[in-house]
Write a protein that holds these residues in place. Structure first.
Motif, PDB file in Angstrom:
ATOM      1  N   SER A 137      54.021  24.890  28.037  1.00 56.71           N
ATOM      2  CA  SER A 137      53.025  25.347  27.071  1.00 56.71           C
ATOM      3  C   SER A 137      51.732  24.549  27.180  1.00 56.71           C
TER       4      SER A 137
ATOM      5  N   TRP B  85      51.479  35.154  23.795  1.00 57.93           N
ATOM      6  CA  TRP B  85      51.931  36.425  24.366  1.00 57.93           C
ATOM      7  C   TRP B  85      53.148  36.205  25.265  1.00 57.93           C
TER       8      TRP B  85
ATOM      9  N   ILE C 236      49.721  37.488  16.209  1.00 64.59           N
ATOM     10  CA  ILE C 236      48.799  36.758  17.115  1.00 64.59           C
ATOM     11  C   ILE C 236      47.370  36.992  16.680  1.00 64.59           C
TER      12      ILE C 236
ATOM     13  N   SER D 209      47.127  28.268  29.536  1.00 64.69           N
ATOM     14  CA  SER D 209      46.026  28.459  28.602  1.00 64.69           C
ATOM     15  C   SER D 209      46.588  28.858  27.244  1.00 64.69           C
ATOM     16  N   SER D 210      46.090  28.238  26.206  1.00 62.48           N
ATOM     17  CA  SER D 210      46.604  28.528  24.870  1.00 62.48           C
ATOM     18  C   SER D 210      46.321  29.975  24.460  1.00 62.48           C
ATOM     19  N   GLU D 211      45.420  30.625  25.166  1.00 61.77           N
ATOM     20  CA  GLU D 211      45.104  32.022  24.876  1.00 61.77           C
ATOM     21  C   GLU D 211      46.271  32.948  25.251  1.00 61.77           C
ATOM     22  N   TYR D 212      46.956  32.652  26.347  1.00 63.38           N
ATOM     23  CA  TYR D 212      48.022  33.524  26.845  1.00 63.38           C
ATOM     24  C   TYR D 212      49.413  33.080  26.416  1.00 63.38           C
TER      25      TYR D 212
END
Length: 185
Positions: free
Chosen positions: A60, A70, A185, A64-67
């Motif tokens: 983790s 998901w 999210i 990228s914390s963006e993906y």
């Protein structure tokens, strides 16, 4: 506390009907020293799930914390669907019986957990919660909750519990967690 409880419940449900639970039943039939079996399972699970939770946390931090949300939530759904596929009963060789209940349980349980549903769940929990300690403690407790009764009363329990029903409930929990995570999210 949420990390601990979620980890415990998730792995308890995932473990029911799993190959390592069947392994517990086979070991209980083979060895009289139930305490040594439980300690072997405890030690193997602490080591395996500790490494798995750490790996999940490392993953983790590497994505990228963006993906990541998901990826984790879709993985929960995939594991939930995987739970619907029953594990095959694997034959356990008796050539290692002379090493004693603790060592046999430790080695076989550690090996059986590699790539197992509960190990994958532990990696996902480590990635989601970023708490190696509480994920490891929770998932280990979940393994013990699912396996200790099997060691002491396995045959009687298996006659009363429909594994297909339990698998379906566990699958619903995993899929629900994944869907809830995707929606929020």
């Amino acid at each position: 506390m949420e990390v601990f409880l979620t980890s415990t419940v998730t792995v308890t449900l995932a473990e029911i009907g799993d190959k390592t639970q069947l392994l517990s039943l086979l070991l209980a039939a083979r060895f009289r020293n139930k305490g040594a079996l439980i300690l072997g399972i405890l030690a193997a699970t602490l080591l395996n799930h500790g490494l798995s939770a750490w790996f999940g946390q490392w993953l983790s931090n590497s994505f990228s914390s963006e993906y990541l949300p998901w990826l984790v939530n879709i993985s929960f759904i995939v594991v939930g669907l995987w739970l619907l596929v029953p594990d095959k009963d694997e034959d356990v060789s008796s050539k290692y019986d002379s090493y004693g209940a603790f060592l046999v349980a430790f080695v076989l349980f550690f090996i059986a957990e590699i790539g197992d549903k509960t190990q994958i769940a532990t990696v996902l929990l480590g990635a989601q919660y970023q708490s190696v300690f509480w994920v490891t403690v929770g998932t280990t407790l979940g393994m013990l909750i699912a396996n200790v009764p099997v060691i002491y009363a396995g045959n009687a329990l298996l006659k009363r519990i429909s594994l297909n029903t339990v698998r379906a409930i566990a699958a619903c929990v995993f899929v629900s967690l994944g869907i809830y995570g995707l929606v929020t999210i």
